[in-house]
Design a protein around this motif. Structure first.
Motif, PDB file in Angstrom:
ATOM      1  N   ALA A 178       0.893  -1.109   0.101  1.00  0.00           N
ATOM      2  CA  ALA A 178      -0.105   0.028  -0.042  1.00  0.00           C
ATOM      3  C   ALA A 178       0.784   1.028   0.253  1.00  0.00           C
ATOM      4  O   ALA A 178       1.710   1.413   0.778  1.00  0.00           O
ATOM      5  N   VAL A 179       0.744   2.178  -1.061  1.00  0.00           N
ATOM      6  CA  VAL A 179       1.404   3.189  -1.143  1.00  0.00           C
ATOM      7  C   VAL A 179       0.496   4.627  -1.125  1.00  0.00           C
ATOM      8  O   VAL A 179      -0.503   4.581  -1.435  1.00  0.00           O
ATOM      9  N   PRO A 180       1.200   5.873  -0.898  1.00  0.00           N
ATOM     10  CA  PRO A 180       0.391   6.869  -1.116  1.00  0.00           C
ATOM     11  C   PRO A 180      -0.062   6.928  -2.462  1.00  0.00           C
ATOM     12  O   PRO A 180       0.453   6.687  -3.623  1.00  0.00           O
ATOM     13  N   ALA A 181      -1.356   7.606  -2.753  1.00  0.00           N
ATOM     14  CA  ALA A 181      -1.921   7.910  -4.089  1.00  0.00           C
ATOM     15  C   ALA A 181      -0.937   8.853  -4.800  1.00  0.00           C
ATOM     16  O   ALA A 181      -0.957   8.496  -6.023  1.00  0.00           O
ATOM     17  N   GLY A 237      -3.219   2.419   7.593  1.00  0.00           N
ATOM     18  CA  GLY A 237      -3.860   2.815   6.444  1.00  0.00           C
ATOM     19  C   GLY A 237      -3.936   4.494   6.472  1.00  0.00           C
ATOM     20  O   GLY A 237      -3.730   5.132   5.387  1.00  0.00           O
ATOM     21  N   ASP A 238      -4.053   4.891   7.598  1.00  0.00           N
ATOM     22  CA  ASP A 238      -4.094   6.271   7.703  1.00  0.00           C
ATOM     23  C   ASP A 238      -2.834   7.105   7.423  1.00  0.00           C
ATOM     24  O   ASP A 238      -2.528   8.125   6.839  1.00  0.00           O
ATOM     25  N   LEU A 239      -1.886   6.344   7.941  1.00  0.00           N
ATOM     26  CA  LEU A 239      -0.283   6.982   7.727  1.00  0.00           C
ATOM     27  C   LEU A 239       0.067   6.628   6.161  1.00  0.00           C
ATOM     28  O   LEU A 239       0.682   7.781   5.687  1.00  0.00           O
ATOM     29  N   MET A 259      -4.821   6.411  -1.021  1.00  0.00           N
ATOM     30  CA  MET A 259      -4.071   5.133  -0.860  1.00  0.00           C
ATOM     31  C   MET A 259      -4.229   4.444  -2.111  1.00  0.00           C
ATOM     32  O   MET A 259      -5.263   4.446  -2.812  1.00  0.00           O
ATOM     33  N   ALA A 260      -2.970   3.578  -2.548  1.00  0.00           N
ATOM     34  CA  ALA A 260      -3.190   3.027  -3.671  1.00  0.00           C
ATOM     35  C   ALA A 260      -2.673   1.435  -3.285  1.00  0.00           C
ATOM     36  O   ALA A 260      -1.578   1.430  -2.515  1.00  0.00           O
TER      37      ALA A 260
END
Length: 324
Positions: A178-181, A237-239, A259-260
């Motif tokens: 999971a990475v930032p969008a 997830g929030d981070l 998130m992506a």
């Protein structure tokens, strides 16, 4: 202080978990309470049983000697309680069929329970989750659960009790990240190399059996040494959405705003998904039906997970790695 079986069980839990923190979670205790109990046990024995290290707790020579005597006692007591519960008809209170299930986290759980409840209308179905697969398998061995759906990380084998047999659902499920969008890996639409994320902070939950060990091996193979943040996957997830960290995740994970979910190139990290039953008590035909319901639930969430479905369609043989 006189040592009791519960004290011996606590020592075994600390040794098996590798830390007081993880052992406390597995035993359903607060960490300070277990730490205090350990100090009292050491005072009663007259020596240090565990050395406290940055990575956890390791038995001292005295601790190994005590554990050698403690483990058979704990095992015999567990077997005694199990046999007594079986003789008393523990799983069928008042004649009502009862099915006790456990699982590590999975998006297949709601669909699994929905199918079970629809099919077993007269059965009292209870369910519990735990981050520790080893804890759930011990509960199966101790007749506290009838079956447990758990994952086994590559390079970090589960400690399967003698009284438990495993049935494989998925031979190898690839793990995604999971990475930032806003991350380039999210915009590229392609699997990302571990080396491309070497400069990111990775959040790992050390209480999840095998996750950190498996990820550490992936980093070593890629010759990278990223910054590690320890936490729980609920807050990860929030981070991630805030752009602070990246984190490993199941391929069935659903992205949230900001998130992506991205596959890792060459699939360096995988898990085996299994169901543990007690030896000789695999529930027979009912056990087969329970397994089929889980398989159907997993297939449903897999094909409805955008990143996982794309990954599956890109394979040479686009099908789920589910054991028939």
């Amino acid at each position: 202080m006189e040592l009791e079986v519960r004290h011996l069980r606590a020592l075994c839990a600390i040794a098996d978990a590798g830390s007081v923190h993880k052992a406390a979670r597995q035993l359903g205790m607060a960490q300070p309470s277990l730490t205090t109990q350990l100090r009292r046990i050491e005072q009663a024995i007259g020596g240090q049983l565990f050395s406290r290290e940055r990575t956890g707790s390791r038995p001292t020579p005295l601790g190994r000697s005590v554990l050698t005597r403690a483990r058979p006692i704990v095992a015999q007591m567990t077997e005694l309680v199990t046999e007594a519960k079986d003789a008393a008809g523990f799983g069928v209170p008042g004649g009502t069929p009862r099915l006790r299930l456990g699982s590590t986290g999975s998006r297949a759980i709601p669909g699994w329970l929905r199918r079970l409840n629809a099919r077993l209308t007269d059965t009292d179905i209870t369910f519990q989750t735990d981050v520790s697969a080893n804890t759930l398998l011990r509960m199966v061995a101790g007749n506290q659960l009838d079956a447990a759906f758990v994952h086994e990380v590559e390079g970090a084998p589960l400690r399967v009790p003698d009284r438990v047999e495993l049935r494989v659902l998925v031979r190898r499920e690839p793990q995604f990240v999971a990475v930032p969008a806003t991350h380039p890996a999210a915009r590229s639409g392609r699997p990302v190399r571990v080396t491309e994320l070497a400069g990111e902070k990775w959040m790992v939950d050390p209480s999840v059996d095998g996750d950190w060990d498996g990820l550490r091996q992936v980093f070593a193979a890629a010759d990278v040494d990223p910054r590690i943040v320890y936490g729980d996957y609920l807050s990860a997830g929030d981070l991630v959405a805030a752009g602070e960290v990246v984190t490993p995740c199941q391929p069935t994970a659903q992205p949230r705003p900001g998130m992506a979910i991205v596959p890792l190139r060459d699939d360096p990290l995988g898990v085996r998904l299994v169901v543990g039953f007690r030896v000789g008590r695999g529930l027979g035909e009912e056990g087969d039906a329970v397994f089929r319901d889980l398989r159907a639930a997993y297939e449903e969430v897999a094909w409805n997970s955008p990143a996982y479905a794309r990954w599956l369609r890109d394979q040479t043989h686009p099908s789920l790695p589910i054991v028939a």
